[in-house]
Design a protein around this motif. Structure first.
Motif, PDB file in Angstrom:
ATOM      1  N   PHE A 153      56.673  31.038  36.700  1.00 27.60           N
ATOM      2  CA  PHE A 153      55.663  31.866  36.290  1.00 27.60           C
ATOM      3  C   PHE A 153      56.011  33.214  35.410  1.00 27.60           C
ATOM      4  N   PHE A 154      56.935  33.829  35.752  1.00 27.89           N
ATOM      5  CA  PHE A 154      57.535  35.134  35.495  1.00 27.89           C
ATOM      6  C   PHE A 154      58.505  34.740  34.176  1.00 27.89           C
ATOM      7  N   ASN A 155      58.819  33.762  33.949  1.00 27.72           N
ATOM      8  CA  ASN A 155      59.911  33.261  32.578  1.00 27.72           C
ATOM      9  C   ASN A 155      59.524  32.431  31.710  1.00 27.72           C
ATOM     10  N   ASP A 156      58.656  31.534  32.267  1.00 31.38           N
ATOM     11  CA  ASP A 156      58.124  30.459  31.223  1.00 31.38           C
ATOM     12  C   ASP A 156      56.732  29.852  31.487  1.00 31.38           C
ATOM     13  N   LEU A 164      50.501  34.244  20.011  1.00 28.06           N
ATOM     14  CA  LEU A 164      49.805  35.258  20.869  1.00 28.06           C
ATOM     15  C   LEU A 164      50.518  36.549  20.584  1.00 28.06           C
ATOM     16  N   ALA A 165      49.799  37.621  20.033  1.00 30.63           N
ATOM     17  CA  ALA A 165      50.616  38.602  19.570  1.00 30.63           C
ATOM     18  C   ALA A 165      50.086  39.942  20.768  1.00 30.63           C
ATOM     19  N   CYS A 166      49.178  39.852  21.323  1.00 28.91           N
ATOM     20  CA  CYS A 166      48.817  41.146  22.115  1.00 28.91           C
ATOM     21  C   CYS A 166      48.044  40.661  23.380  1.00 28.91           C
ATOM     22  N   VAL A 167      48.157  41.146  24.352  1.00 29.19           N
ATOM     23  CA  VAL A 167      47.174  41.101  25.685  1.00 29.19           C
ATOM     24  C   VAL A 167      46.816  42.681  26.184  1.00 29.19           C
ATOM     25  N   ASP A 168      45.594  42.326  26.187  1.00 25.65           N
ATOM     26  CA  ASP A 168      44.883  43.878  26.708  1.00 25.65           C
ATOM     27  C   ASP A 168      43.923  43.238  27.881  1.00 25.65           C
ATOM     28  N   PHE A 169      43.651  44.347  28.726  1.00 27.88           N
ATOM     29  CA  PHE A 169      42.678  44.039  29.966  1.00 27.88           C
ATOM     30  C   PHE A 169      41.399  44.943  29.766  1.00 27.88           C
ATOM     31  N   THR A 191      39.407  35.811  28.035  1.00 29.75           N
ATOM     32  CA  THR A 191      39.524  34.878  29.234  1.00 29.75           C
ATOM     33  C   THR A 191      39.663  35.560  30.719  1.00 29.75           C
ATOM     34  N   THR A 192      39.801  35.001  31.617  1.00 21.50           N
ATOM     35  CA  THR A 192      40.027  35.438  32.712  1.00 21.50           C
ATOM     36  C   THR A 192      41.413  35.818  32.807  1.00 21.50           C
ATOM     37  N   PRO A 193      41.946  37.126  33.666  1.00 14.11           N
ATOM     38  CA  PRO A 193      43.147  37.607  33.580  1.00 14.11           C
ATOM     39  C   PRO A 193      43.968  36.461  34.615  1.00 14.11           C
ATOM     40  N   ALA A 194      45.022  35.904  33.892  1.00 15.38           N
ATOM     41  CA  ALA A 194      45.634  34.910  34.381  1.00 15.38           C
ATOM     42  C   ALA A 194      47.244  34.809  33.888  1.00 15.38           C
ATOM     43  N   PHE A 195      48.149  34.142  34.574  1.00  3.81           N
ATOM     44  CA  PHE A 195      49.407  33.857  33.953  1.00  3.81           C
ATOM     45  C   PHE A 195      49.109  32.526  33.112  1.00  3.81           C
ATOM     46  N   VAL A 216      53.543  37.955  30.137  1.00  4.78           N
ATOM     47  CA  VAL A 216      53.978  38.264  31.235  1.00  4.78           C
ATOM     48  C   VAL A 216      54.396  39.820  31.420  1.00  4.78           C
ATOM     49  N   ASP A 217      54.837  40.322  30.383  1.00  2.00           N
ATOM     50  CA  ASP A 217      55.117  41.754  29.899  1.00  2.00           C
ATOM     51  C   ASP A 217      53.902  42.497  30.440  1.00  2.00           C
ATOM     52  N   ALA A 218      52.740  42.104  29.883  1.00  2.00           N
ATOM     53  CA  ALA A 218      51.379  42.846  29.833  1.00  2.00           C
ATOM     54  C   ALA A 218      50.907  42.671  31.301  1.00  2.00           C
ATOM     55  N   ILE A 219      51.226  41.746  32.027  1.00  6.65           N
ATOM     56  CA  ILE A 219      51.092  41.535  33.539  1.00  6.65           C
ATOM     57  C   ILE A 219      51.876  42.471  34.413  1.00  6.65           C
ATOM     58  N   LYS A 220      53.200  42.431  34.100  1.00  9.19           N
ATOM     59  CA  LYS A 220      54.089  43.424  34.726  1.00  9.19           C
ATOM     60  C   LYS A 220      53.681  44.717  34.670  1.00  9.19           C
ATOM     61  N   TYR A 221      53.435  45.223  33.490  1.00  2.00           N
ATOM     62  CA  TYR A 221      53.138  46.582  33.126  1.00  2.00           C
ATOM     63  C   TYR A 221      51.628  46.877  33.960  1.00  2.00           C
ATOM     64  N   ALA A 222      50.856  46.159  33.860  1.00  2.00           N
ATOM     65  CA  ALA A 222      49.507  46.382  34.518  1.00  2.00           C
ATOM     66  C   ALA A 222      49.625  46.438  36.185  1.00  2.00           C
ATOM     67  N   TYR A 223      50.671  45.745  36.614  1.00  2.00           N
ATOM     68  CA  TYR A 223      50.903  45.963  37.937  1.00  2.00           C
ATOM     69  C   TYR A 223      51.669  46.845  38.396  1.00  2.00           C
ATOM     70  N   PHE A 224      52.824  47.041  37.692  1.00  2.00           N
ATOM     71  CA  PHE A 224      53.917  47.971  38.138  1.00  2.00           C
ATOM     72  C   PHE A 224      54.183  49.076  37.263  1.00  2.00           C
ATOM     73  N   GLY A 225      53.161  49.384  36.306  1.00  2.00           N
ATOM     74  CA  GLY A 225      53.191  50.568  35.287  1.00  2.00           C
ATOM     75  C   GLY A 225      54.571  50.832  34.694  1.00  2.00           C
ATOM     76  N   LYS A 226      55.203  50.014  34.514  1.00  2.00           N
ATOM     77  CA  LYS A 226      56.709  50.333  33.967  1.00  2.00           C
ATOM     78  C   LYS A 226      57.357  48.888  34.045  1.00  2.00           C
ATOM     79  N   LYS A 227      58.402  49.165  32.891  1.00  2.00           N
ATOM     80  CA  LYS A 227      59.197  47.817  32.820  1.00  2.00           C
ATOM     81  C   LYS A 227      59.866  47.546  34.257  1.00  2.00           C
TER      82      LYS A 227
END
Length: 157
Positions: A19-22, A82-87, A103-107, A125-136
């Protein structure tokens, strides 16, 4: 306990790792019926991860207002992927020059723009990680398992 995939190009990778890599590969597995190759507790874990991956509870506020996030905007790159993901909340949406889909937020990025968009999956995945953790953040196996085992990360866990 981490379960590994016993088949395919990601053989011996953990289910959480997929899920986090592919994430596109997870949905390919489902489209091909290949999840039947997982047995017992590994199949149960996979099914749980898929259910949760489809129902993310993105923390924080809408990109445009103080409401909670309930939508994910996927914007197409001119090359087709896909170029960009926003919430966003249910009232706001992306108004850009490029074609986008809400769409509904999902992996999960149903192949709206391009079949098996590996680079798009990385953006997601980068957008999801940033949303949850606030950083890389580097996702270790323990961190990936912790993410999926935390009920507050999901709607209807």
């Amino acid at each position: 306990m981490a379960y590994t995939l016993g088949f395919g190009k990601h053989k011996d990778k953990t289910l959480e790792w997929l899920f986090f890599n592919d994430p596109g590969y997870v949905w390919w597995i489902l489209s091909q019926g290949a999840q039947k190759n997982l047995k017992g507790a590994a199949r149960t874990r996979f099914d749980d991860l898929v259910r949760r991956a489809k129902h993310l509870a993105i923390p924080g506020k809408c990109a445009h207002c103080p409401q909670t996030v309930s939508q994910m905007s996927l914007t197409r790159h001119p090359s087709g992927g896909l170029a960009c993901v926003d919430f966003f909340c249910s009232r706001c949406h992306h108004d850009g020059g490029s074609f986008s889909v809400l769409t509904t937020p999902a992996f999960y990025t149903p192949d709206f723009f391009k079949n098996y968009d590996k680079l798009g999956g990385k953006f997601l995945v980068d957008a999801i990680k940033y949303a949850y953790f606030g950083k890389k953040v580097r996702m270790t196996q323990a961190k990936m398992e912790e993410f999926f085992d935390k009920p507050s990360n999901f709607v209807n866990p």
